[in-house]
Design an enzyme around this catalytic site. Structure first.
Site, PDB file in Angstrom:
ATOM      1  CG  ASN A 118      -1.859  -1.192   1.212  1.00  0.00           C
ATOM      2  OD1 ASN A 118      -2.122  -1.787   0.175  1.00  0.00           O
ATOM      3  ND2 ASN A 118      -2.349  -1.563   2.385  1.00  0.00           N
ATOM      4  CG  HIS A 135       3.747  -1.359  -4.816  1.00  0.00           C
ATOM      5  ND1 HIS A 135       2.549  -2.040  -4.725  1.00  0.00           N
ATOM      6  CD2 HIS A 135       4.627  -2.237  -5.373  1.00  0.00           C
ATOM      7  CE1 HIS A 135       2.684  -3.258  -5.216  1.00  0.00           C
ATOM      8  NE2 HIS A 135       3.942  -3.402  -5.610  1.00  0.00           N
ATOM      9  CB  CYS A 143      12.423  16.015  -9.669  1.00  0.00           C
ATOM     10  SG  CYS A 143      12.858  16.697 -11.292  1.00  0.00           S
ATOM     11  N   GLY A 234      -4.775  -9.210   3.329  1.00  0.00           N
ATOM     12  CA  GLY A 234      -5.536  -8.364   2.419  1.00  0.00           C
ATOM     13  C   GLY A 234      -4.903  -8.136   1.066  1.00  0.00           C
ATOM     14  CB  SER A 235      -2.137  -9.031  -0.760  1.00  0.00           C
ATOM     15  OG  SER A 235      -1.588  -8.994  -2.069  1.00  0.00           O
ATOM     16  CB  SER A 236      -5.749 -10.243  -5.003  1.00  0.00           C
ATOM     17  OG  SER A 236      -4.938  -9.359  -5.763  1.00  0.00           O
TER      18      SER A 236
END
Length: 297
Positions: A118, A135, A143, A234-236
């Site tokens: 997340n 992620h 930048c 909670g992750s597919s």
């Protein structure tokens, strides 16, 4: 607390059926050394939708890809207009019982680490420390030209000044903080450049079509190697960025326990998949382990 023999089971490729039995989760945590890998499903109770669950955003929303963002100025205008609006709602999200339970497990010495897919920062807001943001995070902006980092709140201030009165009503907010807006609503939204070199600004998150930095992947693999077991929350596990660590754990003979209401791509590597809501499940496990509950864990 000793692990049951079932948690030492070597996956055969058969998918374990979903269960509401929390004992595999409690026993893994009771043994200690658990590495948590969390996905969008842990944040749904904070009002942030997931991608692939029932009503998930992918059924109505195509996330921005890295290739489109870097190649197209109109795409960047559309992204920043939607993300700027979404940030107002996204930034107000607060940790839920699932995040607080993970933080409590860590405080009580049951975890070896936390990896999250997340970008919402809710694990840290709940008190978890040393969280690896696989992620990236929407809290930061980078930048693409000079590599300078900027706090998202500073960019939000600049975008507010450059787009006075911009306040369309979004159809929905997505897991990446992107709001659903039409092209008409985006209009002539003004994108601001890097204050250091005038280059293109991008949120410090891994877009679809972009790779997780190799050093981060290596760090996560090392965390898997040092863990007793892997707890997926909670992750597919649809994308390889998270699935590879499940496979790595299983290949090393480490038990994998999944808490996710829907089947996942990693079920064949798991000793159990618990189908209960995360907040309820993790709060119950905390109570079973004698972790005091005061409403905030």
């Amino acid at each position: 607390m000793r692990m049951r023999p079932t948690l030492n089971w070597t996956p055969t490729g058969d998918l374990p059926p979903g269960t509401t039995d929390l004992e595999p989760v409690a026993e893994a945590l009771g043994t200690g050394g658990v590495l948590v890998l969390s996905g969008a499903g842990i944040s749904t109770e904070s009002g942030i939708p997931d991608y692939r669950g029932e009503g998930g955003s992918l059924s109505r929303h195509t996330p921005m890809t890295y290739q489109e963002f870097t190649a197209s100025a109109p795409a960047r205008r559309r992204y920043w207009a939607r993300s700027h609006l979404g940030w107002r709602t996204f930034g107000r999200a607060r940790p839920n019982a699932g995040h607080r339970a993970v933080a409590a497990f860590q405080r009580h010495g049951l975890l070896s680490g936390v990896i999250t897919q997340n970008v919402d920062g809710l694990h840290q807001a709940a008190g978890s420390e040393g969280v690896v943001e696989l992620h990236g995070s929407l809290d930061r902006v980078v930048c693409l030209t000079c590599g300078a980092f900027t706090p998202r709140r500073e960019l939000a201030r600049r975008l507010e000044e450059a787009n006075a009165g911009f306040a369309p009503v979004a159809a929905a907010i997505n897991p990446d903080g992107d709001a659903d807006l039409t092209d008409e609503q985006v209009g002539d939204f003004h994108v601001v450049p890097c204050t250091v070199c005038g280059g293109i600004l991008k949120p410090d998150v891994v877009f679809f079509g972009e790779s997780v930095p190799p050093s981060r992947v290596a760090h996560c693999r090392a965390l898997v190697d040092g863990a007793t077991s892997l707890l997926v929350l909670g992750s597919s596990l649809t994308v390889m960025s998270g699935l590879r660590f499940v496979r790595h754990a299983a290949q090393a003979g480490k038990p994998v326990v999944i808490v996710n209401r829907d089947p996942t791509r990693g079920d064949q590597h798991a000793v159990a998949r618990v189908t209960l809501p995360l907040g309820t499940a993790l709060t119950s496990v905390a109570e079973q382990l004698g972790i005091p509950g005061d409403g905030t864990l």
